[in-house]
Design a protein around this motif. Structure first.
Motif, short mmCIF file in Angstrom:
data_model
loop_
_atom_site.label_atom_id
_atom_site.label_comp_id
_atom_site.label_asym_id
_atom_site.label_seq_id
_atom_site.Cartn_x
_atom_site.Cartn_y
_atom_site.Cartn_z
N GLY A 98 -91.86 -61.31 -5.59
CA GLY A 98 -93.06 -60.70 -5.04
C GLY A 98 -93.18 -59.24 -5.44
N ALA A 99 -92.06 -58.51 -5.44
CA ALA A 99 -92.06 -57.10 -5.80
C ALA A 99 -92.51 -56.89 -7.24
CB ALA A 99 -90.67 -56.50 -5.59
N VAL A 100 -91.99 -57.70 -8.14
CA VAL A 100 -92.34 -57.57 -9.56
C VAL A 100 -93.80 -57.92 -9.80
CG1 VAL A 100 -91.90 -58.51 -11.87
CG2 VAL A 100 -89.98 -57.88 -10.38
N LEU A 101 -94.23 -59.07 -9.26
CA LEU A 101 -95.62 -59.50 -9.48
C LEU A 101 -96.62 -58.56 -8.82
CD1 LEU A 101 -95.21 -63.36 -9.06
CD2 LEU A 101 -95.40 -62.06 -11.20
N TRP A 102 -96.37 -58.23 -7.57
CA TRP A 102 -97.27 -57.36 -6.82
C TRP A 102 -97.29 -55.97 -7.44
CZ3 TRP A 102 -96.93 -57.67 -0.76
CH2 TRP A 102 -98.13 -57.23 -0.20
N GLY A 103 -96.12 -55.47 -7.85
CA GLY A 103 -96.04 -54.16 -8.49
C GLY A 103 -96.84 -54.11 -9.78
N ALA A 104 -96.76 -55.19 -10.58
CA ALA A 104 -97.52 -55.23 -11.84
C ALA A 104 -99.02 -55.20 -11.58
CB ALA A 104 -97.14 -56.49 -12.62
N VAL A 105 -99.45 -55.91 -10.55
CA VAL A 105 -100.88 -55.91 -10.19
C VAL A 105 -101.31 -54.52 -9.75
CG1 VAL A 105 -102.54 -56.77 -8.48
CG2 VAL A 105 -100.99 -58.38 -9.64
N LEU A 106 -100.53 -53.90 -8.91
CA LEU A 106 -100.86 -52.55 -8.42
C LEU A 106 -100.88 -51.53 -9.55
CD1 LEU A 106 -98.81 -52.42 -5.11
CD2 LEU A 106 -101.29 -52.59 -5.33
N LYS A 107 -99.92 -51.62 -10.46
CA LYS A 107 -99.85 -50.68 -11.58
C LYS A 107 -101.06 -50.83 -12.49
CE LYS A 107 -96.78 -49.21 -15.32
NZ LYS A 107 -96.83 -47.80 -15.08
N ARG A 108 -101.48 -52.06 -12.70
CA ARG A 108 -102.58 -52.33 -13.64
C ARG A 108 -103.96 -52.01 -13.05
NH1 ARG A 108 -106.03 -52.69 -17.05
NH2 ARG A 108 -106.57 -54.52 -18.24
N TRP A 109 -104.18 -52.36 -11.77
CA TRP A 109 -105.54 -52.31 -11.23
C TRP A 109 -105.77 -51.33 -10.09
CZ3 TRP A 109 -103.98 -57.53 -12.53
CH2 TRP A 109 -104.63 -58.01 -13.66
N THR A 110 -104.80 -50.49 -9.76
CA THR A 110 -105.03 -49.53 -8.67
C THR A 110 -104.54 -48.15 -9.08
OG1 THR A 110 -102.90 -49.70 -7.52
CG2 THR A 110 -104.57 -51.38 -6.98
N ASP A 111 -104.83 -47.18 -8.23
CA ASP A 111 -104.32 -45.83 -8.44
C ASP A 111 -103.13 -45.53 -7.53
OD1 ASP A 111 -105.77 -45.80 -6.10
OD2 ASP A 111 -106.79 -43.91 -6.51
#
Length: 192
Positions: free
Chosen positions: A97-110
Protein backbone atom coordinates in the motif's frame (compact mmCIF):
# COMPACT_ATOMS: atom_id res chain seq x y z
CA UNK A 1 -4.01 25.77 14.91
CA UNK A 2 -7.66 25.93 14.01
CA UNK A 3 -10.66 25.22 16.24
CA UNK A 4 -11.47 22.31 13.90
CA UNK A 5 -8.03 20.76 14.47
CA UNK A 6 -8.39 21.18 18.24
CA UNK A 7 -11.82 19.50 18.34
CA UNK A 8 -10.58 16.69 16.07
CA UNK A 9 -7.56 16.17 18.34
CA UNK A 10 -9.67 16.01 21.50
CA UNK A 11 -12.15 13.57 19.96
CA UNK A 12 -9.30 11.40 18.66
CA UNK A 13 -7.69 11.19 22.09
CA UNK A 14 -11.03 10.36 23.69
CA UNK A 15 -11.67 7.66 21.07
CA UNK A 16 -8.33 5.96 21.75
CA UNK A 17 -8.85 6.10 25.51
CA UNK A 18 -12.33 4.56 25.14
CA UNK A 19 -10.87 1.81 22.92
CA UNK A 20 -8.31 0.94 25.59
CA UNK A 21 -11.20 0.69 28.05
CA UNK A 22 -13.08 -1.55 25.55
CA UNK A 23 -16.12 0.74 25.52
CA UNK A 24 -18.44 0.45 22.54
CA UNK A 25 -18.83 4.23 22.33
CA UNK A 26 -15.19 4.41 21.17
CA UNK A 27 -16.35 3.74 17.60
CA UNK A 28 -18.75 6.68 17.05
CA UNK A 29 -16.40 9.07 18.87
CA UNK A 30 -13.51 7.95 16.66
CA UNK A 31 -15.74 8.20 13.58
CA UNK A 32 -16.51 11.86 14.35
CA UNK A 33 -12.79 12.54 14.85
CA UNK A 34 -11.90 10.88 11.53
CA UNK A 35 -14.44 12.99 9.65
CA UNK A 36 -13.07 16.21 11.17
CA UNK A 37 -9.47 15.22 10.54
CA UNK A 38 -10.30 14.59 6.90
CA UNK A 39 -10.84 18.35 6.52
CA UNK A 40 -7.78 19.24 8.58
CA UNK A 41 -5.51 17.07 6.43
CA UNK A 42 -6.98 18.36 3.16
CA UNK A 43 -6.15 21.89 4.27
CA UNK A 44 -2.58 20.78 5.08
CA UNK A 45 -2.16 19.07 1.66
CA UNK A 46 -1.64 15.70 3.35
CA UNK A 47 -3.75 13.90 0.80
CA UNK A 48 -2.96 10.34 1.84
CA UNK A 49 -3.89 11.24 5.41
CA UNK A 50 -7.10 12.89 4.22
CA UNK A 51 -7.97 9.80 2.17
CA UNK A 52 -6.96 7.66 5.14
CA UNK A 53 -9.69 9.31 7.19
CA UNK A 54 -12.24 8.05 4.64
CA UNK A 55 -10.78 4.55 4.88
CA UNK A 56 -10.77 4.87 8.67
CA UNK A 57 -14.48 5.67 8.55
CA UNK A 58 -15.06 2.33 6.84
CA UNK A 59 -12.78 0.54 9.32
CA UNK A 60 -14.49 2.26 12.23
CA UNK A 61 -17.93 1.26 10.98
CA UNK A 62 -16.65 -2.31 10.63
CA UNK A 63 -15.22 -2.31 14.16
CA UNK A 64 -18.38 -0.76 15.57
CA UNK A 65 -20.59 -3.37 13.89
CA UNK A 66 -18.25 -6.19 14.94
CA UNK A 67 -18.11 -5.12 18.59
CA UNK A 68 -21.85 -4.25 18.63
CA UNK A 69 -22.71 -7.76 17.38
CA UNK A 70 -20.66 -9.30 20.16
CA UNK A 71 -22.24 -7.05 22.78
CA UNK A 72 -25.80 -7.65 21.55
CA UNK A 73 -25.35 -11.41 21.25
CA UNK A 74 -23.37 -11.77 24.50
CA UNK A 75 -20.35 -13.09 22.61
CA UNK A 76 -17.32 -12.86 24.88
CA UNK A 77 -14.66 -10.40 23.79
CA UNK A 78 -11.32 -12.09 23.35
CA UNK A 79 -8.13 -10.07 23.15
CA UNK A 80 -5.98 -12.05 20.74
CA UNK A 81 -2.29 -12.56 20.29
CA UNK A 82 -1.05 -11.89 16.78
CA UNK A 83 0.23 -14.88 14.84
CA UNK A 84 3.31 -14.71 12.62
CA UNK A 85 1.03 -15.19 9.62
CA UNK A 86 -1.08 -12.15 10.58
CA UNK A 87 2.05 -10.09 11.29
CA UNK A 88 3.72 -11.03 7.99
CA UNK A 89 0.61 -10.47 5.88
CA UNK A 90 -0.10 -7.14 7.62
CA UNK A 91 3.44 -5.90 7.04
CA UNK A 92 3.41 -7.04 3.40
CA UNK A 93 0.08 -5.33 2.72
CA UNK A 94 1.27 -2.20 4.50
CA UNK A 95 4.42 -2.05 2.34
CA UNK A 96 2.50 -2.72 -0.87
CA UNK A 97 0.00 0.00 0.00
CA UNK A 98 2.83 2.41 0.85
CA UNK A 99 4.57 1.90 -2.49
CA UNK A 100 1.42 2.07 -4.62
CA UNK A 101 -0.17 4.95 -2.73
CA UNK A 102 3.14 6.84 -2.62
CA UNK A 103 3.56 6.51 -6.40
CA UNK A 104 0.06 7.89 -6.95
CA UNK A 105 0.67 10.81 -4.61
CA UNK A 106 4.05 11.60 -6.17
CA UNK A 107 2.62 11.56 -9.69
CA UNK A 108 -0.71 13.36 -9.24
CA UNK A 109 -0.50 15.59 -6.15
CA UNK A 110 1.62 18.31 -4.62
CA UNK A 111 2.13 16.30 -1.43
CA UNK A 112 5.59 17.36 -0.19
CA UNK A 113 6.31 13.93 1.36
CA UNK A 114 4.32 11.45 -0.73
CA UNK A 115 5.99 8.19 0.32
CA UNK A 116 6.15 9.11 4.00
CA UNK A 117 2.51 10.17 3.93
CA UNK A 118 1.52 7.00 2.05
CA UNK A 119 3.51 4.62 4.27
CA UNK A 120 2.11 6.03 7.50
CA UNK A 121 -1.41 5.97 6.07
CA UNK A 122 -1.07 2.44 4.73
CA UNK A 123 0.23 1.00 7.98
CA UNK A 124 -2.44 2.93 9.91
CA UNK A 125 -5.07 0.95 8.02
CA UNK A 126 -3.36 -2.28 9.06
CA UNK A 127 -3.27 -1.13 12.70
CA UNK A 128 -6.92 -0.05 12.63
CA UNK A 129 -8.05 -3.39 11.23
CA UNK A 130 -5.98 -5.21 13.85
CA UNK A 131 -7.70 -3.12 16.54
CA UNK A 132 -11.13 -4.05 15.17
CA UNK A 133 -10.10 -7.72 15.33
CA UNK A 134 -8.61 -7.15 18.81
CA UNK A 135 -5.04 -8.22 18.03
CA UNK A 136 -2.67 -6.99 20.73
CA UNK A 137 -0.03 -6.10 18.11
CA UNK A 138 -2.21 -3.19 16.97
CA UNK A 139 -0.85 -1.18 19.90
CA UNK A 140 2.80 -1.86 19.01
CA UNK A 141 2.18 -0.83 15.43
CA UNK A 142 0.40 2.32 16.61
CA UNK A 143 3.40 3.22 18.80
CA UNK A 144 5.71 3.13 15.77
CA UNK A 145 3.27 4.89 13.45
CA UNK A 146 2.34 7.63 15.91
CA UNK A 147 5.98 8.34 16.73
CA UNK A 148 6.70 8.87 13.04
CA UNK A 149 3.53 10.94 12.64
CA UNK A 150 4.76 13.36 15.33
CA UNK A 151 7.75 14.22 13.13
CA UNK A 152 5.55 14.57 10.03
CA UNK A 153 3.07 16.88 11.73
CA UNK A 154 5.83 19.07 13.16
CA UNK A 155 7.27 19.35 9.64
CA UNK A 156 3.81 20.42 8.36
CA UNK A 157 3.27 22.94 11.23
CA UNK A 158 0.35 20.97 12.68
CA UNK A 159 1.49 21.41 16.27
CA UNK A 160 -1.74 20.50 18.12
CA UNK A 161 -1.89 17.33 16.04
CA UNK A 162 1.79 16.60 16.79
CA UNK A 163 1.04 16.98 20.50
CA UNK A 164 -1.99 14.72 20.11
CA UNK A 165 0.08 12.05 18.40
CA UNK A 166 2.67 12.30 21.17
CA UNK A 167 -0.17 11.55 23.57
CA UNK A 168 -1.26 8.72 21.26
CA UNK A 169 2.16 7.12 21.74
CA UNK A 170 1.61 7.16 25.50
CA UNK A 171 -1.95 5.89 25.12
CA UNK A 172 -0.77 3.09 22.82
CA UNK A 173 1.87 2.09 25.38
CA UNK A 174 -0.90 1.94 28.00
CA UNK A 175 -3.18 0.03 25.61
CA UNK A 176 -0.45 -2.52 24.85
CA UNK A 177 0.15 -3.06 28.56
CA UNK A 178 -3.54 -3.37 29.39
CA UNK A 179 -4.48 -5.60 26.47
CA UNK A 180 -1.48 -7.92 26.93
CA UNK A 181 -2.59 -8.54 30.50
CA UNK A 182 -6.02 -9.56 29.17
CA UNK A 183 -4.78 -11.57 26.19
CA UNK A 184 -6.68 -14.84 25.79
CA UNK A 185 -9.29 -14.13 28.47
CA UNK A 186 -13.01 -13.86 27.80
CA UNK A 187 -14.40 -10.44 28.63
CA UNK A 188 -17.58 -8.53 28.06
CA UNK A 189 -17.76 -5.18 26.29
CA UNK A 190 -19.12 -2.18 28.07
CA UNK A 191 -22.40 -0.98 26.51
CA UNK A 192 -21.36 2.68 26.79
Amino acid sequence: MTPLELVAALLSALGVWLTIQRRLICWPVSLAAALLYGWVFLDARLYADAALQCVFCGCLLYGWAHWKYETTNSVPLRIRSTSWKILASGMALGMLGAVLWGAVLKRWTDDPMPFTDAALSSFSIVAQLWAARRYTANWTLWIVIDTLYVALFVARDLYPTAILYSAFVLLALHGAYKWRKLEGTDLRLSQN
